[in-house]
Design an enzyme around this catalytic site. Structure first.
Site, PDB file in Angstrom:
ATOM      1  N   SER A   1     -38.006  77.800  22.198  1.00 55.44           N
ATOM      2  CA  SER A   1     -38.769  77.549  20.973  1.00 55.44           C
ATOM      3  C   SER A   1     -40.272  77.684  21.214  1.00 55.44           C
ATOM      4  CB  SER A   1     -38.476  76.143  20.448  1.00 55.44           C
ATOM      5  OG  SER A   1     -37.178  76.057  19.935  1.00 55.44           O
ATOM      6  N   GLY A   2     -40.952  78.309  20.249  1.00 53.57           N
ATOM      7  CA  GLY A   2     -42.396  78.462  20.348  1.00 53.57           C
ATOM      8  C   GLY A   2     -42.838  79.663  21.144  1.00 53.57           C
TER       9      GLY A   2
ATOM     10  N   ASP B   1     -43.051  77.438  10.235  1.00 56.80           N
ATOM     11  CA  ASP B   1     -42.849  76.881  11.583  1.00 56.80           C
ATOM     12  C   ASP B   1     -43.829  77.541  12.563  1.00 56.80           C
ATOM     13  OD1 ASP B   1     -41.873  75.513  13.739  1.00 56.80           O
ATOM     14  OD2 ASP B   1     -40.011  76.672  13.906  1.00 56.80           O
TER      15      ASP B   1
ATOM     16  N   HIS C   1     -42.301  73.055  15.094  1.00 57.87           N
ATOM     17  CA  HIS C   1     -41.226  72.092  15.333  1.00 57.87           C
ATOM     18  C   HIS C   1     -41.231  71.525  16.752  1.00 57.87           C
ATOM     19  CE1 HIS C   1     -38.772  75.526  16.985  1.00 57.87           C
ATOM     20  NE2 HIS C   1     -38.297  74.555  17.735  1.00 57.87           N
TER      21      HIS C   1
END
Length: 416
Positions: A366-367, A270, A225
Site C-alpha cells: 500500500s502507498g 486515497d 489509508h
C-alpha cells in the site's frame, strides 16, 4: 697416516629446484607488476569540477529549463559530446570520465550552461591534472573550433565535493532501471540495486507499514489509508534502499497531508503526501520519480511495474528485499464488469494486473508506486497502491489511485 682428502660438495641444483626458483621469481615479478598497475591505474580518486560556458550560437528557449524536454535533451547531448571530444583527443583522455550539463539560463548573447566534469586522478597528481584540464579547455575555447565559449563570470574549474556533485547528477527524476521485456510481489522477483531509487518504506518503530515514492528532496507520495490508525507524524520514519534491514538511509517524518475528501470507510481520494524532516541527498540509489502531466493517459495493455516489500501472498510475511512485478493496465470498463469489481472502480482509480490473477500487489505494498517508462527510459509514477480483493486473485486485479487525477492537488500541497 694422513686420510685422503674428501671430495667437495657439488653446487649444482637439481632441475626441479631450479624450476621452483624460476617459478617463484616469476610469481614475485607478476605481483610487483600487478601492484604497479593497480597504483598507477586503479588507485585513483574521482574529482568533480564545475564550470560555466557561453553558447552564443543558440538563443535561449524556456524549453531548455523543462526537465526531459526534447530540446533540453538534444542540447545536453550536443554540449556533452563537444566536451567529450575536447578531452578524449587530449593528453587527459584516460583521466576524463564524463560531463553533464546541469543548468541552462539566458544571457545577453545567447545562453549559458553550468557543467559538471568528472575525472579520475592519482591523488598526488590531482592539482597538476586540474591545471592541465583547465588549460586544455582554455586553449580549445579561445579558438574558433568549438561552439562553446569561456564564461568570464566562471572562467576556471571550481572544485566540488563528491557528495554534492552526485546529488546534482542524480537530481533528475525518473532515472532507474532499463525497461525490460515482459518478465514476471505476489509472485514477483527481487529488485536489483538502484533499479527503483525512489521507493521508500514508511515505518513505525522500525516496522514496515507502507510503501511510498520520493518525488523531491523532501516529499513522498503515498496512500491516505496508510494513516488510518497512526496519524501522528512523529511516529513515522521513512527508510530508503532495497532492503528494510539494514536501511541505506532513514529520515524522520515532519508532516502528513491526506486528501481532504478521503475517509477510512471508502476508497476514493486515497492519496497523501509526506514531508521529511531533513531532505535526502540524491545518489544512484536514492533519487526521485517523475510526476506525469495531468493530461497523460496510460493506455490499456501498457506495461507497468509495481514495487514494494508487501507479502508474497495473502496474510504472508513481509520480505526484507524490495520486490518488483510487471503487470498491465486494464481499462476501468473491464474492471467494473460484474464478475470483477462491479462498478466499484471510479474515475480517480486505475486498474492494473491480469484478470487471470497471480501477478499483483499485496498487503504491505500500500502507498507504493505503479510506474511506467516514457521518453527514453524515464520513469513516471502513474498509480499509488490503494486496494483490491485478496492478492493475485482471478478477476480481482489491483486498484491504484490515479496520480494524474490528483496532479493539481499534489502541486497545491508540495509546489511540485
Amino acid at each position: 697416516m694422513y686420510q685422503p682428502a674428501r671430495q667437495g660438495r657439488t653446487s649444482l641444483l637439481k632441475p626441479w629446484m631450479i624450476g621452483l626458483i624460476v617459478t617463484a621469481v616469476v610469481v614475485v615479478l607478476a605481483i610487483i607488476i600487478v601492484l604497479l598497475v593497480y597504483f598507477l591505474s586503479f588507485d585513483q580518486t574521482s574529482y568533480y569540477y564545475q564550470t560555466s560556458f557561453r553558447v552564443p550560437s543558440i538563443v535561449y528557449n524556456p524549453e531548455f529549463s523543462t526537465e526531459h524536454s526534447k530540446m533540453r535533451n538534444d542540447l545536453e547531448k550536443k554540449i556533452t559530446s563537444e566536451i567529450d571530444n575536447i578531452f578524449q583527443s587530449s593528453s587527459l583522455n584516460h583521466q576524463y570520465i564524463n560531463s553533464h550539463a546541469v543548468n541552462f539560463r539566458s544571457s545577453n548573447d545567447g545562453l549559458k550552461t553550468d557543467v559538471l566534469l568528472k575525472f579520475q586522478f592519482v591523488t598526488s597528481n590531482a592539482n597538476t591534472m586540474k591545471r592541465q584540464a583547465d588549460n586544455i579547455l582554455q586553449q580549445r575555447l579561445k579558438s574558433n573550433e568549438s561552439f562553446l565559449k569561456i564564461d568570464a563570470s566562471m572562467p576556471y574549474l571550481k572544485d566540488m565535493k563528491e557528495l554534492q556533485a552526485e546529488h546534482i547528477l542524480n537530481s533528475r527524476c525518473g532515472l532507474g532501471r532499463e525497461p525490460p521485456s515482459l518478465d514476471r510481489i505476489a509472485d514477483g522477483r527481487i529488485s536489483r540495486k538502484s533499479a527503483w531509487p525512489w521507493q521508500a518504506s514508511l515505518q513505525i518503530d522500525g516496522t514496515h507499514f507502507c510503501g511510498a515514492s520520493l518525488i523531491s528532496e523532501e516529499w513522498l507520495l503515498t496512500a491516505a489509508h496508510c494513516f488510518d490508525t497512526y496519524k501522528n507524524p512523529k511516529l513515522w520514519t521513512a527508510s530508503f534502499g532495497i532492503t528494510l534491514s539494514p536501511a541505506l538511509m532513514r529520515r524522520p517524518v515532519q508532516s502528513i497531508i491526506t486528501h481532504e475528501g478521503y475517509s477510512a470507510h471508502k476508497h476514493d481520494d486515497d492519496i497523501a503526501v509526506v514531508r521529511l524532516s531533513t531532505p535526502v541527498v540524491f545518489s544512484k540509489d536514492v533519487s526521485r520519480v517523475c510526476l506525469p502531466d495531468a493530461s497523460f493517459e496510460a493506455l490499456p495493455n501498457s506495461h507497468v511495474f509495481v514495487t514494494g516489500w508487501g507479502a508474497l501472498k495473502a496474510n504472508g510475511p513481509f520480505p526484507n528485499n524490495l520486490r518488483e512485478v510487471e503487470i498491465k493496465v486494464i481499462s476501468n470498463d473491464i474492471c467494473n464488469k460484474v464478475n470483477a469489481y462491479g462498478g466499484a472502480v471510479s474515475s480517480g482509480m486505475l486498474c492494473a494486473g491480469f484478470l487471470t490473477g497471480k501477478l499483483d500487489a499485496c498487503e504491505g505494498d500500500s502507498g507504493g508506486p505503479l510506474v511506467i517508462p516514457r521518453d527514453g527510459h524515464i520513469w513516471y509514477v502513474i498509480g499509488i497502491v490503494s486496494w483490491g480483493i485478496d492478492c493475485g486473485k482471478e478477476n480481482k486485479p489491483g486498484i491504484y489511485t490515479k496520480v494524474t487525477r490528483y496532479r493539481d492537488w499534489i502541486k497545491s500541497k508540495t509546489n511540485i
